[in-house]
Design an enzyme around this catalytic site. Sequence first.
Site, PDB file in Angstrom:
ATOM      1  CG  ASP A 196      -2.002   0.979   1.244  1.00 41.56           C
ATOM      2  OD1 ASP A 196      -2.262   1.569   0.184  1.00 41.56           O
ATOM      3  OD2 ASP A 196      -2.606   1.193   2.314  1.00 41.56           O
ATOM      4  CD  GLU A 202      -0.317   5.684  -3.891  1.00 40.50           C
ATOM      5  OE1 GLU A 202      -1.102   4.742  -4.072  1.00 40.50           O
ATOM      6  OE2 GLU A 202       0.160   5.948  -2.779  1.00 40.50           O
TER       7      GLU A 202
END
Length: 926
Positions: A510, A513
């Site tokens: 997770d 980005e």
Amino acid sequence: MKSYQKLTSPQPAACQVEEEGAAPVPAGRGKLAPWWVGSGLLVAAVLLSTITVWVLRQVSGGWLGPTPPPKCLLVPESHRFDCYPERRVVVTQELCESRGCCFIQSPSPAEGKQGVPWCFYPPDFPSYTLESLNQTALGMEGLLVRREKAYYPRDIEMLRLDVEFETDTRLHIKITDAANPRYEVPLDVPRVTKRAENPIYSLNFSWDPFGVVLQRRKTGTVLLNTTVAPLIFADQFLQISTSLPSRFLYGLGEHRGSLLHSLDWNTLTLWARDVPPMESFNLYGAHPFYLLMEEGGNAHGVFLLNSNAMEVALQPAPGLTWRTIGGVLDFYIFLGPDPNMVIQQYQQVIGFPAMPPLWALGFHLCRWGYGSSNDTWQTVRAMRNYQIPQDAQWNDIDYMDGYRDFTFDSQKFASLPSMVEDLHKHGQHYVMILDPGISSTNPRGSYWPFDEGLRRGLFLNTTQGQPLIGQVWPGFTAFADFSNPDTHQWWLENLQHFHAHVPFDGLWIDMNEPSNFMDGSEDGCPPGELDSPPYTPAVLGDSLSSRTVCASAKQKASVHYNLHNLYGLMEAKATASALIQIRGKRPFIISRSTFPSQGRYSGHWLGDNQSQWKDMYYSIPGLLSFSLFGIPLVGADICGFSGSTSEELCTRWMQLGAFYPFARNHNTQNEKAQDPTVFSPAARTAMKDVLLTRYSLLPFLYTLFHRAHLQGDTVARPLFFEFPRDVATLGLDKQFLWGRSLLVTPVLEPGVDSVIGYVPQGTWYDFYKGYSVNSSGEMLKMSAPLEHLNLHVREGSILPTQKPGTTSEATRQNPLRLIVALSSSATAWGDLFWDDGESLDTFERGSYSYVMFNVTQNVFTSTILHASTEATKVTIGILSVFGVQKPPSKVLLNGQEKPFSYLDNQVLTVSDLGISLNQGFSLQWL
């Protein structure tokens, strides 16, 4: 200066590539008609537009400014390509004309003109000239020259054009700096050794101004025409535009919206960003690929292999503009001709997806906020108590000690190792979350992951060469540099240490980005053109560093400016490698951030959605888009992540989610539980039943994943993939198919007991009962009480199913049931891939069974095309045939008479077959 042109004649003022692949010969360079003057109607529209502008100027008292030059008035509004795309700027006539562009101030948005650019390119705007074009072994090589500078700094005056006719259905066009190397995406792509012999496309070039015109040879359809606007290639601003042959465009992720994109002045930004999914913003991943459906049912795809921040502007011409702020223009064009083949061809370039373990296709359960391993364990026990299928239990960050990777809370999660051991004893699996931000504030010597990463120099660095420090869940953090191969080894060692205590089976990566609770770093970002480029695409937050690290951060392979969109892919690659080394089995990874080729290493979930009906709907175009992107293992958080669900919403969502390729119910902290055990008996039973239906279909689903892994087939599939000539399917995104055979029509709104769905032309059979539905291609109202999900089997299909158990391991021990859905000509086809469900490379090593099923002339045949010992452990128990028009007088199994049943709904059932899967057989009804 030449006009931008639409090349329509067989011998345009261009270079035409002949069918035989002969050396291109420059055609005459006479001035052509403007590209938009394609028909009398369009000319009339242009004249009307011109008159309208003149009238508006008179009645407005001149507020629209002076009358533009005639060359500007000739450009229809829908064909205006934006010359001043900067956001947060009020574009004035002075600003626009300083760029040498046309300025026509459109009427107010209230009059329906929102999005039409006021500043746009005139027909004679300076561009590149194709100075030379020479044959190569694989295609052509050309030189492009710009003699007048454009308006962004560091224009590149000479460009190299490389064209490779890679296959008959794949064209590769690359434009880069002719003199200096530039950053290119470090993605393994196929290298061809010979030129395509019979391409189904023809390629033309306009010389001055330079442009590419690509046509489908059979139909003459123009797929690309880049003469519609100038090519701009500056150091940090690269732009190329094209006309489109239709408005039916899909892909270009990751975004939330309908599957079919609007071309009504719609800009899609690609820059990985941590933000709960919402319309109009760049989300977690970047996928610069689109699929376009042409008139008549043909399809093509375009992939821009570029990882820099970019935006794709769509306009109603129809047209499209690519804008990126780095790298090169490296295009692959896939000619299909059908949409399934386009996606296969795309994956031949980026790589086919990994074969998941069978347990990955079971039901997964998670929440943030279990609070302890004992509470997590209790949920698992409750699921077992109600005999609700579950293959994997997950934990979110609350299992960690201080939210630090590779730790677990020794107080609240003390029983975690015992819980994992218990899961394994019951044929279940354990998955936990990991973030790439490594806590940097622990006393030296107390946290090995940071200390060792620092010692080896494995973190992103500032421009000063020190670890860039941001803030994520554990507080101040450094960020692992997965572009460095040494980081992969350090990642492996950390996972090995943790696995020795908690033997996890899969990983959830997770925040990759990468996400940062600060903009840039604890010190912000330095001045300069990496963090403040001359042009910033329309990113959420208006800055490249918004909620992530500085674009100027240094990584092993390049600067973060170039690598940002690759961060999740590089972490997935490192994680897959580590899991293989630790477990020696197929890895299971779910990643939030993704990039082309990610399917080789991980699946994806659609992020932090909400417990709302619209979020449930948006999950369908989301999962279908990722099918296009070559990431078939995809799903959304069932029942919604944030907010509080309702029993009705969660029941309907569990029904839909049971047909996500990746099916996980996940919930945030401080909200009521939403696993199936906490609802009323009626809702709980409905959820259990639909999960049992999923588990019964695991052999079919697993075979679909095999076909995805082998040749790039989609698993969850838009209806238009199977019915590309049915225009009614082109905008459908509230239903989907599994493979070619199973139609899923979920309920997506509250308070109803029926659903309206589209049923394509042909005969479809109710999955549960086998009664037939004959459709001419129409919307049908279907009964849908709360406990029912509508599933229909397509005629001509054979589905391998199995008696469901409460885990995939238990299910695979049970007898198979083959469901035959006869076509109108009484034929059907299907197949089954079978292996041990978890070993590496079973297909590549030949450790699998592959069985083909066929029906013709009232004879069912099972043919073993490849056999392994695994198939001896399972039997075929039942054969159900839907659509048998007349009651049979007898049934013969391998020539021997066999008892059977036949119902009024034309379903023939033969039970107690007891045939080993690795044994071919025939069954005939007379």
